[in-house]
Design a protein around this motif. Sequence first.
Motif, PDB file in Angstrom:
ATOM      1  N   PRO A   1     -14.194 -37.021   0.261  1.00 28.91           N
ATOM      2  CA  PRO A   1     -14.518 -35.460   0.367  1.00 28.91           C
ATOM      3  C   PRO A   1     -13.313 -35.032   1.480  1.00 28.91           C
ATOM      4  O   PRO A   1     -13.379 -33.992   1.676  1.00 28.91           O
ATOM      5  CB  PRO A   1     -15.457 -35.474   0.881  1.00 28.91           C
ATOM      6  CG  PRO A   1     -16.269 -37.023   1.728  1.00 28.91           C
ATOM      7  CD  PRO A   1     -14.967 -38.319   1.086  1.00 28.91           C
ATOM      8  N   GLY A   2     -12.137 -36.188   2.171  1.00 28.46           N
ATOM      9  CA  GLY A   2     -10.962 -35.274   2.418  1.00 28.46           C
ATOM     10  C   GLY A   2     -10.311 -34.844   2.544  1.00 28.46           C
ATOM     11  O   GLY A   2     -10.577 -33.847   1.373  1.00 28.46           O
ATOM     12  N   GLY A   3      -9.722 -34.553   3.851  1.00 32.03           N
ATOM     13  CA  GLY A   3      -8.434 -32.657   3.151  1.00 32.03           C
ATOM     14  C   GLY A   3      -8.102 -32.065   4.160  1.00 32.03           C
ATOM     15  O   GLY A   3      -8.027 -32.681   5.401  1.00 32.03           O
ATOM     16  N   VAL A   4      -7.874 -30.558   3.917  1.00 32.98           N
ATOM     17  CA  VAL A   4      -7.025 -30.197   5.154  1.00 32.98           C
ATOM     18  C   VAL A   4      -7.853 -28.521   4.957  1.00 32.98           C
ATOM     19  O   VAL A   4      -8.089 -27.816   4.133  1.00 32.98           O
ATOM     20  CB  VAL A   4      -6.080 -29.701   4.651  1.00 32.98           C
ATOM     21  CG1 VAL A   4      -5.516 -28.733   6.245  1.00 32.98           C
ATOM     22  CG2 VAL A   4      -4.604 -30.694   5.407  1.00 32.98           C
ATOM     23  N   ILE A   5      -8.516 -28.088   6.769  1.00 32.01           N
ATOM     24  CA  ILE A   5      -9.193 -27.476   6.678  1.00 32.01           C
ATOM     25  C   ILE A   5      -7.596 -26.123   7.894  1.00 32.01           C
ATOM     26  O   ILE A   5      -7.697 -26.601   8.406  1.00 32.01           O
ATOM     27  CB  ILE A   5     -10.529 -26.548   6.843  1.00 32.01           C
ATOM     28  CG1 ILE A   5     -11.541 -27.779   6.631  1.00 32.01           C
ATOM     29  CG2 ILE A   5     -11.036 -25.908   7.671  1.00 32.01           C
ATOM     30  CD1 ILE A   5     -12.951 -27.925   7.480  1.00 32.01           C
ATOM     31  N   ARG A   6      -7.268 -24.444   6.827  1.00 33.21           N
ATOM     32  CA  ARG A   6      -6.619 -24.450   7.352  1.00 33.21           C
ATOM     33  C   ARG A   6      -7.089 -23.209   8.005  1.00 33.21           C
ATOM     34  O   ARG A   6      -7.755 -22.257   7.239  1.00 33.21           O
ATOM     35  CB  ARG A   6      -5.606 -24.177   6.448  1.00 33.21           C
ATOM     36  CG  ARG A   6      -4.648 -22.952   6.801  1.00 33.21           C
ATOM     37  CD  ARG A   6      -3.621 -22.623   5.780  1.00 33.21           C
ATOM     38  NE  ARG A   6      -2.861 -23.805   4.827  1.00 33.21           N
ATOM     39  CZ  ARG A   6      -1.385 -23.591   5.844  1.00 33.21           C
ATOM     40  NH1 ARG A   6      -1.575 -23.127   7.093  1.00 33.21           N
ATOM     41  NH2 ARG A   6      -0.398 -24.903   5.818  1.00 33.21           N
ATOM     42  N   LEU A   7      -7.039 -22.826   8.631  1.00 36.16           N
ATOM     43  CA  LEU A   7      -7.380 -21.351  10.270  1.00 36.16           C
ATOM     44  C   LEU A   7      -6.230 -19.973   9.659  1.00 36.16           C
ATOM     45  O   LEU A   7      -4.822 -20.896  10.162  1.00 36.16           O
ATOM     46  CB  LEU A   7      -7.854 -21.448  11.264  1.00 36.16           C
ATOM     47  CG  LEU A   7      -9.360 -21.965  10.870  1.00 36.16           C
ATOM     48  CD1 LEU A   7      -9.072 -23.119  10.852  1.00 36.16           C
ATOM     49  CD2 LEU A   7     -10.347 -21.536  12.987  1.00 36.16           C
ATOM     50  N   THR A   8      -6.217 -19.253   8.781  1.00 37.43           N
ATOM     51  CA  THR A   8      -5.073 -18.783   8.504  1.00 37.43           C
ATOM     52  C   THR A   8      -5.670 -17.241   9.617  1.00 37.43           C
ATOM     53  O   THR A   8      -6.441 -16.559   9.528  1.00 37.43           O
ATOM     54  CB  THR A   8      -4.707 -17.887   7.361  1.00 37.43           C
ATOM     55  OG1 THR A   8      -4.778 -19.347   6.419  1.00 37.43           O
ATOM     56  CG2 THR A   8      -3.204 -17.279   7.161  1.00 37.43           C
ATOM     57  N   PHE A   9      -3.818 -16.977  10.489  1.00 38.54           N
ATOM     58  CA  PHE A   9      -4.425 -16.038  11.229  1.00 38.54           C
ATOM     59  C   PHE A   9      -2.629 -14.808  11.102  1.00 38.54           C
ATOM     60  O   PHE A   9      -1.950 -15.188  10.846  1.00 38.54           O
ATOM     61  CB  PHE A   9      -4.306 -16.275  13.016  1.00 38.54           C
ATOM     62  CG  PHE A   9      -4.788 -17.194  13.546  1.00 38.54           C
ATOM     63  CD1 PHE A   9      -6.356 -16.620  13.447  1.00 38.54           C
ATOM     64  CD2 PHE A   9      -4.930 -18.975  13.380  1.00 38.54           C
ATOM     65  CE1 PHE A   9      -7.313 -17.622  14.452  1.00 38.54           C
ATOM     66  CE2 PHE A   9      -6.135 -19.266  13.973  1.00 38.54           C
ATOM     67  CZ  PHE A   9      -6.658 -18.776  14.394  1.00 38.54           C
ATOM     68  N   ALA A  10      -3.355 -13.354  11.367  1.00 39.04           N
ATOM     69  CA  ALA A  10      -2.485 -12.705  11.389  1.00 39.04           C
ATOM     70  C   ALA A  10      -1.249 -12.867  11.776  1.00 39.04           C
ATOM     71  O   ALA A  10      -1.014 -14.075  12.821  1.00 39.04           O
ATOM     72  CB  ALA A  10      -2.966 -11.233  11.805  1.00 39.04           C
ATOM     73  N   GLY A  11       0.303 -12.492  11.542  1.00 34.65           N
ATOM     74  CA  GLY A  11       0.651 -13.106  12.466  1.00 34.65           C
ATOM     75  C   GLY A  11       2.230 -14.302  12.081  1.00 34.65           C
ATOM     76  O   GLY A  11       2.623 -14.753  13.239  1.00 34.65           O
TER      77      GLY A  11
END
Length: 160
Positions: A110-120
């Motif tokens: 169940p592994g992978g990448v969590i991405r937190l996307t911010f403005a700019g």
Amino acid sequence: MATPLENGFSAPALRLHALDSEDLALLSAHVQDALVRVGDIAYLPAKRRFALVGSRFDWTAEMEGRLERCRAGLHFESVQRVRCARVSRDEPDAILELLAVTFEAGPEPPGGVIRLTFAGGAAICLDVECVEAQLCDIGPRWKTAARPTHELSSSESGAP
């Protein structure tokens, strides 16, 4: 637990757990447009935990005609590595606007990448063994003057 407001309204404290990509999508909707101070972001490698505190805009209250923010904590477990793009730890008072939290499965579920996307174009990527996140309202709730708005640009990749 309800948090009272100056205008007499109260709202229950939000507590969400995410254990898969569908749960994470719901959690992401609740943190969309949260304001996060860079100094309130931490990676604790010994505990394999990534955490942040921010002021989330309450989209549920907005649907009821109220414009409110509240302090909320968000943390992720089983984090193996953190990569950042356009996030300067040298500027702890800089404010980031969180747009989305997404999950991309890796070659070994169940592994992978969590991405937190911010403005700019800023982004933080968490290499995780699995999706395990928690969002909790942890502080005061207050009225805000405006509903968040932002422009999305396809030229802002923010890929770490």
